[in-house]
Design an enzyme around this catalytic site. Sequence first.
Site, PDB file in Angstrom:
ATOM      1  N   TRP A 118      41.981  41.759  28.392  1.00 50.47           N
ATOM      2  CA  TRP A 118      43.407  41.406  28.415  1.00 50.47           C
ATOM      3  C   TRP A 118      43.861  40.850  27.082  1.00 50.47           C
ATOM      4  O   TRP A 118      44.950  41.169  26.604  1.00 50.47           O
ATOM      5  CB  TRP A 118      43.706  40.423  29.555  1.00 50.47           C
ATOM      6  CG  TRP A 118      43.388  41.024  30.890  1.00 50.47           C
ATOM      7  CD1 TRP A 118      42.445  40.596  31.787  1.00 50.47           C
ATOM      8  CD2 TRP A 118      43.996  42.180  31.499  1.00 50.47           C
ATOM      9  NE1 TRP A 118      42.436  41.413  32.885  1.00 50.47           N
ATOM     10  CE2 TRP A 118      43.369  42.383  32.745  1.00 50.47           C
ATOM     11  CE3 TRP A 118      44.999  43.062  31.097  1.00 50.47           C
ATOM     12  CZ2 TRP A 118      43.721  43.435  33.595  1.00 50.47           C
ATOM     13  CZ3 TRP A 118      45.353  44.112  31.944  1.00 50.47           C
ATOM     14  CH2 TRP A 118      44.713  44.288  33.175  1.00 50.47           C
TER      15      TRP A 118
ATOM     16  N   ASP B  74      48.062  33.307  28.397  1.00 50.86           N
ATOM     17  CA  ASP B  74      48.058  34.201  29.554  1.00 50.86           C
ATOM     18  C   ASP B  74      47.169  33.539  30.616  1.00 50.86           C
ATOM     19  O   ASP B  74      45.956  33.485  30.474  1.00 50.86           O
ATOM     20  CB  ASP B  74      47.490  35.566  29.129  1.00 50.86           C
ATOM     21  CG  ASP B  74      47.320  36.526  30.312  1.00 50.86           C
ATOM     22  OD1 ASP B  74      47.648  36.152  31.452  1.00 50.86           O
ATOM     23  OD2 ASP B  74      46.849  37.662  30.071  1.00 50.86           O
TER      24      ASP B  74
ATOM     25  N   LYS C 225      47.405  37.573  41.042  1.00 53.53           N
ATOM     26  CA  LYS C 225      46.042  37.059  40.989  1.00 53.53           C
ATOM     27  C   LYS C 225      45.900  35.775  41.799  1.00 53.53           C
ATOM     28  O   LYS C 225      44.946  35.603  42.518  1.00 53.53           O
ATOM     29  CB  LYS C 225      45.606  36.810  39.539  1.00 53.53           C
ATOM     30  CG  LYS C 225      45.689  38.020  38.642  1.00 53.53           C
ATOM     31  CD  LYS C 225      44.550  39.005  38.865  1.00 53.53           C
ATOM     32  CE  LYS C 225      44.800  40.366  38.245  1.00 53.53           C
ATOM     33  NZ  LYS C 225      45.199  40.364  36.847  1.00 53.53           N
TER      34      LYS C 225
HETATM   35  C1  PLP Z   1      45.580  41.253  35.662  1.00 47.07           C
HETATM   36  C2  PLP Z   1      45.762  40.595  34.351  1.00 47.07           C
HETATM   37  C3  PLP Z   1      46.749  41.034  33.448  1.00 47.07           C
HETATM   38  C4  PLP Z   1      47.634  42.234  33.723  1.00 47.07           C
HETATM   39  O1  PLP Z   1      48.566  41.910  34.659  1.00 47.07           O
HETATM   40  P1  PLP Z   1      49.694  42.963  35.140  1.00 47.07           P
HETATM   41  O2  PLP Z   1      50.558  42.080  35.969  1.00 47.07           O
HETATM   42  O3  PLP Z   1      48.982  44.012  35.927  1.00 47.07           O
HETATM   43  O4  PLP Z   1      50.365  43.498  33.961  1.00 47.07           O
HETATM   44  C5  PLP Z   1      46.892  40.356  32.272  1.00 47.07           C
HETATM   45  N1  PLP Z   1      46.119  39.298  31.974  1.00 47.07           N
HETATM   46  C6  PLP Z   1      45.156  38.851  32.807  1.00 47.07           C
HETATM   47  C7  PLP Z   1      44.339  37.657  32.428  1.00 47.07           C
HETATM   48  C8  PLP Z   1      44.959  39.484  34.031  1.00 47.07           C
HETATM   49  O5  PLP Z   1      44.017  39.035  34.864  1.00 47.07           O
END
Ligand code: PLP
Length: 354
Positions: A100, A167, A191
């Site tokens: 990511w 993030d 998540k």
């Molecule tokens: C799943 C995830 C993403 C991507 O998320 P989307 O909502 O599918 O764009 C980005 N960063 C992390 C840490 C993730 O676990």
Amino acid sequence: MKKHNFSAGPCILPEEVLKKASEAVLNFNNDNLSLVEISHRSKSFVAVMEKARALVLELLNLENHGYQVLFLQGGASTQFLMSAYNFLNTKAAYLNTGTWSSKAIKEAKLFGELVEVASSKDKNFSYIPKDYNIPTDADYFHCTSNNTIFGTQMKTFPEFDGITICDMSSDIFSRQLDFSKFDLIYAGAQKNMGPAGTTLIVIKEEILNTIEREVPSMLSYKTHIEKDSMFNTPSVFAVYVSMLTLEWLKDLGGIPFIEKVNEKKANLLYTEIDRNPLFKGMVAKEDRSIMNATFTLTDENLKATFDQLCEQAGISGINGHRSVGGYRASMYNALPLYSVQALVDVMQELERKI
Ligand SMILES: *Cc1c(COP(=O)(O)O)cnc(C)c1O
């Protein structure tokens, strides 16, 4: 009985949240209309949006700290470019700890100079780099708090005087942190907060002053702040379910409570991974994630047997990410301790069987 859901995302949600959500789809607020067929500007839905935003600030201990909360669409993946579009004027610093982060770096490169302050790519992202310097003249520092795919997690964050962007998609609301150290936090809901379809953004208002570039309306934080996350139609269902999950978390005792539960779950599983000679962990012990535990069998020939035992026990979603292999048990907030116990029981059963 419902399966033990170790899915990495979209993830398990509390049973009572799903029940309330399903009722609201048929008849929301006893208005005799569905949640998904009313105006997002109706009183009923505006109240949902306001409550969700207030709960975020309350749970993160950010009330009266000058933060704004947004629920936008496009996933965390859109935040990779949106954060850079708004805040990368000249040069930005990124810590590369996995898939990511790498994707965030790729997008940011479109907007300016990028300094990768450190990377754990040399060992397939199995650890978190610790010693690195962030250039003082960087517009911001960006990191990923939890690496969903590899199963590592930042336990500490570097001190940086400038803007810090994080993030937190896969560990937001899972552990206590001083959230006021971050200027921009983003997280895809699916998540640890709700269903896919909305993305949480927590942004410190004062950093809006640093924006130099003209940004298209939909990708501008300013636009969405001015319109209270209602510049365009928000993902009403996803915001509503997120609100219910945040309410559930608050009623349980908030992050201090869930952090203890999460640590208990993670300890239970990692203790078994370390004890059981048939399994081994995949990442540096000190960097292990309390959300996503990655592990492999020491003897690949046992795979069919282990998979079958898991299936019989109702264990779902533990296959590792296709880029890593092995297994990954995601233990998000709503996963009960007894589900982790069920997995540990199967690991012990495998040991007895051979
Ligand atoms: C799943 C995830 C993403 C991507 O998320 P989307 O909502 O599918 O764009 C980005 N960063 C992390 C840490 C993730 O676990």
